[in-house]
Enzyme design. Structure first.
Site, PDB file in Angstrom:
ATOM      1  N   GLY A  97     -29.336 -31.545  23.944  1.00  0.00           N
ATOM      2  CA  GLY A  97     -28.081 -30.854  24.238  1.00  0.00           C
ATOM      3  C   GLY A  97     -28.264 -29.721  25.226  1.00  0.00           C
ATOM      4  O   GLY A  97     -27.409 -29.484  26.087  1.00  0.00           O
ATOM      5  N   THR A 119     -28.125 -48.778  19.605  1.00  0.00           N
ATOM      6  CA  THR A 119     -27.520 -48.642  20.927  1.00  0.00           C
ATOM      7  C   THR A 119     -27.028 -47.211  21.046  1.00  0.00           C
ATOM      8  O   THR A 119     -26.357 -46.699  20.147  1.00  0.00           O
ATOM      9  CB  THR A 119     -26.343 -49.616  21.109  1.00  0.00           C
ATOM     10  OG1 THR A 119     -26.848 -50.954  21.058  1.00  0.00           O
ATOM     11  CG2 THR A 119     -25.638 -49.393  22.441  1.00  0.00           C
ATOM     12  N   LEU A 120     -27.350 -46.555  22.143  1.00  0.00           N
ATOM     13  CA  LEU A 120     -27.019 -45.143  22.348  1.00  0.00           C
ATOM     14  C   LEU A 120     -25.985 -44.980  23.448  1.00  0.00           C
ATOM     15  O   LEU A 120     -26.130 -45.560  24.524  1.00  0.00           O
ATOM     16  CB  LEU A 120     -28.276 -44.366  22.760  1.00  0.00           C
ATOM     17  CG  LEU A 120     -29.486 -44.525  21.854  1.00  0.00           C
ATOM     18  CD1 LEU A 120     -30.726 -43.945  22.528  1.00  0.00           C
ATOM     19  CD2 LEU A 120     -29.221 -43.866  20.520  1.00  0.00           C
ATOM     20  N   GLU A 121     -24.966 -44.190  23.196  1.00  0.00           N
ATOM     21  CA  GLU A 121     -24.014 -43.796  24.233  1.00  0.00           C
ATOM     22  C   GLU A 121     -24.545 -42.487  24.817  1.00  0.00           C
ATOM     23  O   GLU A 121     -24.759 -41.530  24.085  1.00  0.00           O
ATOM     24  CB  GLU A 121     -22.631 -43.569  23.635  1.00  0.00           C
ATOM     25  CG  GLU A 121     -22.123 -44.738  22.828  1.00  0.00           C
ATOM     26  CD  GLU A 121     -21.662 -44.315  21.442  1.00  0.00           C
ATOM     27  OE1 GLU A 121     -21.580 -43.108  21.161  1.00  0.00           O
ATOM     28  OE2 GLU A 121     -21.384 -45.207  20.636  1.00  0.00           O
TER      29      GLU A 121
END
Length: 178
Positions: A97, A119-121
């Site tokens: 972040g 699965t990553l956004e």
């Protein structure tokens, strides 16, 4: 309730939790530090909930890949994780972040029985270079109350996910693509 790092380690030891590859040094007081895999998909078109989204898939080179603002990226975790006993919550962490990278903010829940590479956004506020295998977030394991129902036994769209998967919301929209 959230499992502590030692409880996660014990559950890995008994086989109640699967983390592969597993590194006990990645345990935190209440989580496991997961890593970014070596492949990323870049959205090539306009997004439409009633149609499959087109992506191009690229390896993330050892020298890194610069994420650009305004681009939707789909990545994958290095680790495959799962448990028939515990639910999971996958999140980015403060270190990611602080680089202006938002990861996996819309779907952090891994149901009991869902053993996957996530699965990553991924989105970036500013150009940011990422590397395969870098720490990308925290995985928390939660106890569940009630009779367990394994996700793998459900008729769910993503039960067979093995790597990067696009949205399949179009399967639920009557006028959507087949």
């Amino acid at each position: 309730m959230i499992l502590t790092g030692p409880a996660i380690a014990a559950a890995v030891g008994t086989g109640e939790i699967t983390i592969a590859p597993y590194d006990p040094a990645r345990l935190s007081p209440n989580s496991y530090d997961w890593r970014l895999g070596d492949t990323i998909r870049i959205c090539d078109s306009e997004l439409d909930a009633a149609a499959p989204t087109r992506f191009t898939e690229h390896p993330i080179p050892a020298s890194g890949l610069v994420l650009q603002p305004g681009v939707l990226y789909l990545g994958v975790t290095l680790e495959k994780t799962g448990s028939e006993t515990y639910a999971q919550l996958l999140n980015g962490d403060r270190t990611i972040g602080a680089l202006g990278i938002w990861v996996h903010v819309s779907a952090p829940l891994g149901h009991q029985g869902h053993a996957i590479r996530w699965t990553l956004e991924i989105r970036a506020a500013k150009p940011a270079r990422v590397y395969p295998g870098m720490t990308f977030g925290k995985l928390v394991f939660l106890t569940a109350l009630g009779v367990p129902a394994s996700y793998q036994q459900q008729h769910a769209k993503y039960a067979a996910t093995n790597g990067i998967d696009i949205s399949r919301l179009y399967e639920e929209i009557p006028q959507g693509a087949l």
